[in-house]
Design a protein around this motif. Sequence first.
Motif, PDB file in Angstrom:
ATOM      1  N   GLN A 256      10.929   0.348  -3.286  1.00  0.00           N
ATOM      2  CA  GLN A 256      10.334  -0.020  -4.471  1.00  0.00           C
ATOM      3  C   GLN A 256       9.394   0.622  -5.179  1.00  0.00           C
ATOM      4  O   GLN A 256       8.833   0.058  -6.029  1.00  0.00           O
ATOM      5  CB  GLN A 256       9.948  -1.493  -3.865  1.00  0.00           C
ATOM      6  N   CYS A 257       9.020   1.842  -4.774  1.00  0.00           N
ATOM      7  CA  CYS A 257       7.845   2.357  -5.397  1.00  0.00           C
ATOM      8  C   CYS A 257       8.084   3.904  -5.740  1.00  0.00           C
ATOM      9  O   CYS A 257       8.484   4.701  -4.917  1.00  0.00           O
ATOM     10  CB  CYS A 257       6.731   2.413  -4.151  1.00  0.00           C
ATOM     11  N   GLU A 258       8.301   3.692  -6.978  1.00  0.00           N
ATOM     12  CA  GLU A 258       8.591   5.219  -7.728  1.00  0.00           C
ATOM     13  C   GLU A 258       7.327   6.275  -7.296  1.00  0.00           C
ATOM     14  O   GLU A 258       7.848   7.611  -7.222  1.00  0.00           O
ATOM     15  CB  GLU A 258       8.447   4.751  -9.365  1.00  0.00           C
ATOM     16  N   HIS A 259       6.075   5.679  -7.199  1.00  0.00           N
ATOM     17  CA  HIS A 259       4.938   6.647  -6.909  1.00  0.00           C
ATOM     18  C   HIS A 259       5.384   7.626  -5.728  1.00  0.00           C
ATOM     19  O   HIS A 259       5.194   8.723  -5.617  1.00  0.00           O
ATOM     20  CB  HIS A 259       3.690   5.916  -7.070  1.00  0.00           C
ATOM     21  N   CYS A 260       5.482   6.704  -4.526  1.00  0.00           N
ATOM     22  CA  CYS A 260       5.675   7.273  -3.476  1.00  0.00           C
ATOM     23  C   CYS A 260       6.997   8.290  -3.417  1.00  0.00           C
ATOM     24  O   CYS A 260       7.177   9.290  -2.746  1.00  0.00           O
ATOM     25  CB  CYS A 260       5.762   6.260  -2.231  1.00  0.00           C
ATOM     26  N   LEU A 261       7.957   7.770  -4.191  1.00  0.00           N
ATOM     27  CA  LEU A 261       9.085   8.359  -4.090  1.00  0.00           C
ATOM     28  C   LEU A 261       9.012   9.771  -4.738  1.00  0.00           C
ATOM     29  O   LEU A 261       9.668  10.857  -4.356  1.00  0.00           O
ATOM     30  CB  LEU A 261      10.369   7.711  -4.882  1.00  0.00           C
TER      31      LEU A 261
ATOM     32  N   ALA B  80       0.860  -1.055  -0.216  1.00  0.00           N
ATOM     33  CA  ALA B  80      -0.155   0.118  -0.108  1.00  0.00           C
ATOM     34  C   ALA B  80       0.788   1.197  -0.132  1.00  0.00           C
ATOM     35  O   ALA B  80       1.836   1.208   0.647  1.00  0.00           O
ATOM     36  CB  ALA B  80      -0.991  -0.085   1.103  1.00  0.00           C
ATOM     37  N   HIS B  81       0.330   2.378  -0.571  1.00  0.00           N
ATOM     38  CA  HIS B  81       1.053   3.406  -0.748  1.00  0.00           C
ATOM     39  C   HIS B  81       1.174   4.135   0.388  1.00  0.00           C
ATOM     40  O   HIS B  81       0.147   3.982   1.280  1.00  0.00           O
ATOM     41  CB  HIS B  81       0.672   4.404  -1.876  1.00  0.00           C
ATOM     42  N   TRP B  82       2.224   4.985   0.787  1.00  0.00           N
ATOM     43  CA  TRP B  82       2.084   5.538   1.947  1.00  0.00           C
ATOM     44  C   TRP B  82       1.172   6.811   1.823  1.00  0.00           C
ATOM     45  O   TRP B  82       1.241   7.653   1.103  1.00  0.00           O
ATOM     46  CB  TRP B  82       3.666   6.084   2.153  1.00  0.00           C
ATOM     47  N   THR B  83       0.833   7.335   3.111  1.00  0.00           N
ATOM     48  CA  THR B  83      -0.054   8.481   3.049  1.00  0.00           C
ATOM     49  C   THR B  83       0.954   9.632   3.180  1.00  0.00           C
ATOM     50  O   THR B  83       2.013   9.422   3.304  1.00  0.00           O
ATOM     51  CB  THR B  83      -1.008   8.297   4.460  1.00  0.00           C
TER      52      THR B  83
ATOM     53  N   GLY C 138      10.557   0.124   4.127  1.00  0.00           N
ATOM     54  CA  GLY C 138      11.186   0.175   2.955  1.00  0.00           C
ATOM     55  C   GLY C 138      10.408   0.170   1.549  1.00  0.00           C
ATOM     56  O   GLY C 138      10.761  -0.097   0.733  1.00  0.00           O
ATOM     57  N   HIS C 139       9.193   0.777   1.840  1.00  0.00           N
ATOM     58  CA  HIS C 139       8.256   1.026   0.785  1.00  0.00           C
ATOM     59  C   HIS C 139       8.757   1.740  -0.323  1.00  0.00           C
ATOM     60  O   HIS C 139       8.758   1.864  -1.408  1.00  0.00           O
ATOM     61  CB  HIS C 139       7.084   1.466   1.277  1.00  0.00           C
ATOM     62  N   LEU C 140       9.663   2.869   0.197  1.00  0.00           N
ATOM     63  CA  LEU C 140      10.259   3.966  -0.920  1.00  0.00           C
ATOM     64  C   LEU C 140      11.346   3.364  -1.502  1.00  0.00           C
ATOM     65  O   LEU C 140      11.457   4.015  -2.776  1.00  0.00           O
ATOM     66  CB  LEU C 140      10.657   5.077   0.097  1.00  0.00           C
TER      67      LEU C 140
HETATM   68 ZN   LIG Z   1       3.952   3.692  -2.809  1.00  0.00          ZN
END
Ligand SMILES: [Zn+2]
Length: 150
Positions: free
Chosen positions: A32-37, A9-12, A28-30
């Motif tokens: 692997q997730c370009e969107h949240c980055l 799930a994306h970070w809020t 460690g979501h950042l």
């Molecule tokens: Zn995300």
Amino acid sequence: MNIVSAQSAHWTDEQLIDHLYGIGPVDGHLNQCEHCLSRLSAIESRRQRVLMNEAVSNDFLTAQRRAIYARLSEPHPWWPDLRSRVVPSRRLAAAAAMFAVLLASAAVYQGHRRELAESRADAQLAQDVSQMSSQLESSATAPLQELFVE
Ligand SMILES: [Zn+2]
């Protein structure tokens, strides 16, 4: 709740802001997730802009403070003028003060009179209401009271 779905799930926005202050989630979501980055970098750039605006306003406030201090340290050309004008008009000031005292006492007297009249009106009203209620009560309970008449 499933851990895998929580990780994907994306970070809020709050979590991203927390991350900026070093207290965000550590899943460690950042990594692997370009969107949240990209959202994080947008928030970071906005924060930098706000900080720069604050710096500008701090400079502005400092300049303003300096100008105020400079003006305070200037001699006051109006001060001796005002003093020379105040001294002869002391009698006038005393008269004005006396007038103010008279005005205030008149206002207090008027207020007291009005209060007295209101309290009289209140007493009259209370008396009328109690009289009316006793009349109503006696007419309403008259049939009942007749039951107990021996
Ligand atoms: Zn995300």
